[in-house]
Design an enzyme around this catalytic site. Structure first.
Site, PDB file in Angstrom:
ATOM      1  CB  ALA A  69      -0.902  -0.019   1.222  1.00  0.00           C
ATOM      2  N   GLY A 112       0.783  -5.117   0.989  1.00  0.00           N
ATOM      3  CA  GLY A 112      -0.455  -5.243   0.212  1.00  0.00           C
ATOM      4  C   GLY A 112      -0.217  -5.873  -1.152  1.00  0.00           C
ATOM      5  CD  GLU A 115      -1.844  -7.898   3.173  1.00  0.00           C
ATOM      6  OE1 GLU A 115      -1.842  -6.714   2.766  1.00  0.00           O
ATOM      7  OE2 GLU A 115      -2.108  -8.213   4.337  1.00  0.00           O
ATOM      8  CD  GLU A 135       2.067  -5.548   5.685  1.00  0.00           C
ATOM      9  OE1 GLU A 135       2.970  -6.392   5.910  1.00  0.00           O
ATOM     10  OE2 GLU A 135       1.248  -5.664   4.764  1.00  0.00           O
TER      11      GLU A 135
HETATM   12  N1  CO8 Z   1       4.503   3.269  -0.768  1.00  0.00           N
HETATM   13  C1  CO8 Z   1       4.829   4.443  -1.351  1.00  0.00           C
HETATM   14  N2  CO8 Z   1       5.941   4.608  -2.101  1.00  0.00           N
HETATM   15  C2  CO8 Z   1       6.743   3.543  -2.257  1.00  0.00           C
HETATM   16  C3  CO8 Z   1       6.452   2.296  -1.678  1.00  0.00           C
HETATM   17  C4  CO8 Z   1       5.253   2.176  -0.910  1.00  0.00           C
HETATM   18  N3  CO8 Z   1       4.879   1.015  -0.355  1.00  0.00           N
HETATM   19  N4  CO8 Z   1       7.432   1.421  -2.001  1.00  0.00           N
HETATM   20  C5  CO8 Z   1       8.295   2.118  -2.764  1.00  0.00           C
HETATM   21  N5  CO8 Z   1       7.890   3.381  -2.928  1.00  0.00           N
HETATM   22  C6  CO8 Z   1       8.547   4.465  -3.668  1.00  0.00           C
HETATM   23  C7  CO8 Z   1       9.735   5.013  -2.908  1.00  0.00           C
HETATM   24  O1  CO8 Z   1       9.311   5.958  -1.967  1.00  0.00           O
HETATM   25  C8  CO8 Z   1      10.559   5.613  -4.028  1.00  0.00           C
HETATM   26  O2  CO8 Z   1       9.981   6.834  -4.396  1.00  0.00           O
HETATM   27  P1  CO8 Z   1      10.901   8.185  -4.474  1.00  0.00           P
HETATM   28  O3  CO8 Z   1      11.850   7.887  -5.588  1.00  0.00           O
HETATM   29  O4  CO8 Z   1       9.912   9.264  -4.788  1.00  0.00           O
HETATM   30  O5  CO8 Z   1      11.573   8.289  -3.165  1.00  0.00           O
HETATM   31  C9  CO8 Z   1      10.317   4.647  -5.205  1.00  0.00           C
HETATM   32  O6  CO8 Z   1       9.113   3.934  -4.868  1.00  0.00           O
HETATM   33  C10 CO8 Z   1      11.428   3.637  -5.363  1.00  0.00           C
HETATM   34  O7  CO8 Z   1      11.621   2.995  -4.120  1.00  0.00           O
HETATM   35  P2  CO8 Z   1      13.052   2.829  -3.424  1.00  0.00           P
HETATM   36  O8  CO8 Z   1      13.942   3.967  -3.804  1.00  0.00           O
HETATM   37  O9  CO8 Z   1      12.829   2.582  -1.985  1.00  0.00           O
HETATM   38  O10 CO8 Z   1      13.552   1.501  -4.161  1.00  0.00           O
HETATM   39  P3  CO8 Z   1      14.605   0.421  -3.607  1.00  0.00           P
HETATM   40  O11 CO8 Z   1      14.856  -0.461  -4.774  1.00  0.00           O
HETATM   41  O12 CO8 Z   1      15.736   1.083  -2.935  1.00  0.00           O
HETATM   42  O13 CO8 Z   1      13.787  -0.385  -2.479  1.00  0.00           O
HETATM   43  C11 CO8 Z   1      11.902  -1.565  -1.568  1.00  0.00           C
HETATM   44  C12 CO8 Z   1      12.714  -1.185  -2.821  1.00  0.00           C
HETATM   45  C13 CO8 Z   1      12.726  -2.497  -0.680  1.00  0.00           C
HETATM   46  C14 CO8 Z   1      10.662  -2.297  -2.081  1.00  0.00           C
HETATM   47  C15 CO8 Z   1      11.510  -0.303  -0.786  1.00  0.00           C
HETATM   48  O14 CO8 Z   1      10.942   0.625  -1.686  1.00  0.00           O
HETATM   49  C16 CO8 Z   1      10.517  -0.551   0.318  1.00  0.00           C
HETATM   50  O15 CO8 Z   1      10.885  -1.029   1.365  1.00  0.00           O
HETATM   51  N6  CO8 Z   1       9.230  -0.190   0.083  1.00  0.00           N
HETATM   52  C17 CO8 Z   1       8.191  -0.292   1.087  1.00  0.00           C
HETATM   53  C18 CO8 Z   1       7.747  -1.720   1.274  1.00  0.00           C
HETATM   54  C19 CO8 Z   1       6.710  -1.796   2.357  1.00  0.00           C
HETATM   55  O16 CO8 Z   1       6.946  -1.500   3.509  1.00  0.00           O
HETATM   56  N7  CO8 Z   1       5.498  -2.229   1.987  1.00  0.00           N
HETATM   57  C20 CO8 Z   1       4.401  -2.402   2.907  1.00  0.00           C
HETATM   58  C21 CO8 Z   1       3.570  -1.206   2.968  1.00  0.00           C
HETATM   59  S1  CO8 Z   1       2.291  -1.332   4.191  1.00  0.00           S
HETATM   60  C22 CO8 Z   1       1.076  -2.236   3.426  1.00  0.00           C
HETATM   61  O17 CO8 Z   1       1.212  -2.677   2.337  1.00  0.00           O
HETATM   62  C23 CO8 Z   1      -0.181  -2.440   4.193  1.00  0.00           C
HETATM   63  C24 CO8 Z   1      -1.247  -3.076   3.314  1.00  0.00           C
HETATM   64  C25 CO8 Z   1      -2.573  -2.947   3.957  1.00  0.00           C
HETATM   65  C26 CO8 Z   1      -3.694  -3.232   2.981  1.00  0.00           C
HETATM   66  C27 CO8 Z   1      -4.469  -2.040   2.644  1.00  0.00           C
HETATM   67  C28 CO8 Z   1      -5.481  -2.336   1.600  1.00  0.00           C
HETATM   68  C29 CO8 Z   1      -6.383  -1.234   1.216  1.00  0.00           C
END
Ligand code: CO8
Length: 261
Positions: A69, A112, A115, A135
């Site tokens: 998400a 998400g 999921e 998460e």
């Molecule tokens: N949300 C928003 N932006 C994101 C997300 C995310 N989940 N993941 C990546 N991005 C963005 C980054 O902010 C970045 O943007 P910017 O260049 O503007 O800073 C761009 O994507 C590229 O990301 P990275 O530079 O971080 O790329 P890396 O290759 O260095 O890292 C990762 C990749 C490891 C995937 C890293 O981006 C990361 O850890 N992302 C977050 C993963 C995460 O925590 N996901 C869980 C989120 S919580 C959730 O999903 C709850 C679900 C609940 C269900 C709801 C249903 C309605």
């Protein structure tokens, strides 16, 4: 297939009977923001109603299926704003569509995103994909099936290790634990998923829907109730023309031509 901003939608396969939904927010690794989920729900619902579509493939790009998400969108959210939003209902459309759905996963399937993949019926994945429920590292818990579908899919110990550490697992581990059905080289995943979709779409759509409903019941009910449902649904398939056609084709040594009747 409609005018979308965050997804691409088309009908693919040699008979154009596989609905393809491609998440298209590459700069944010396909983070599942509110408008993206709205579009996914709209496209899923449309394919569900489109009688020319026999199976659906949901995919992202080579870097990410979906990295979860949208954290930036969620940061300031409150209990009230969640309760009054439709995001969960939109995401649930992936699980609710009655036609078979294949997730074609490359890159990150996190939170998400993992999921969403688990809401699909079959997961095909690329050799470099990564799955995880991170998460807990954000001070929250999975909210769209990560504590429920993952446990049922891979068992308690592996699921809880993922949920409590937030660690990503490799595609190879995911396949070994049964989360993923098959692994392919990165560039082959979508092609193979569409091929699978075409094979499934050549079945009777009614039989596919009944099979899906019964398999899903295995997740949601007792063995006794599930077996009862299966038996009755098995009997019900004998009320279809497709059953007569399928069995006649076998006896006549020809390919069945199902008409979804
Ligand atoms: N949300 C928003 N932006 C994101 C997300 C995310 N989940 N993941 C990546 N991005 C963005 C980054 O902010 C970045 O943007 P910017 O260049 O503007 O800073 C761009 O994507 C590229 O990301 P990275 O530079 O971080 O790329 P890396 O290759 O260095 O890292 C990762 C990749 C490891 C995937 C890293 O981006 C990361 O850890 N992302 C977050 C993963 C995460 O925590 N996901 C869980 C989120 S919580 C959730 O999903 C709850 C679900 C609940 C269900 C709801 C249903 C309605």
């Amino acid at each position: 297939c409609g005018n979308y901003q965050y997804i691409k939608v088309s009908k693919v396969g040699s008979r154009s009977n596989v609905g393809l939904i491609q998440l298209n927010r590459p700069k944010a690794l396909n983070a599942l923001c509110n408008p993206l989920l709205k579009e996914v729900a709209q496209a899923m619902t449309a394919f569900g109603k489109d009688s020319s579509v026999g199976a659906i493939v949901l995919t992202g790009n080579e870097k990410a299926f979906a990295a979860g998400a949208d954290i930036k969108e969620m940061e300031d959210k409150t209990y009230a704003s969640w309760m009054t939003s439709n995001m969960h209902q939109d995401l649930d459309c992936v699980a609710k569509v009655r036609k078979p759905v294949i997730a074609a996963v490359n890159g990150f399937a996190l939170g998400g995103g993992c999921e969403m993949a688990m809401m699909c019926d079959i997961i095909y994945a690329g050799e470099k994909s990564r799955f995880g429920q991170p998460e807990i590292l954000l001070g929250i818990i999975p909210g769209a099936g990560g504590t429920q579908r993952l446990i049922r899919s891979v068992g308690k110990s592996k699921a809880m290790e993922m949920v409590l550490t937030g660690n990503q697992i490799t595609a190879q581990e995911a396949e070994k634990m049964g989360l993923v059905s098959k692994l392919f080289p990165v560039e082959k995943v979508l092609e193979e998923s569409i091929k699978l979709g075409e094979k499934i779409a050549s079945n009777s759509q009614i039989a596919n829907m009944v099979a899906k409903e019964c398999c899903n019941a295995a997740y949601e009910t007792t063995l006794k109730e599930g077996l009862h449902l299966e038996k009755r649904m098995f009997h019900a398939t004998f009320a279809t023309k497709d059953q007569k056609e399928g069995m006649a084709a076998f006896v006549e040594k020809r390919k069945a031509n199902f008409t979804n009747e």
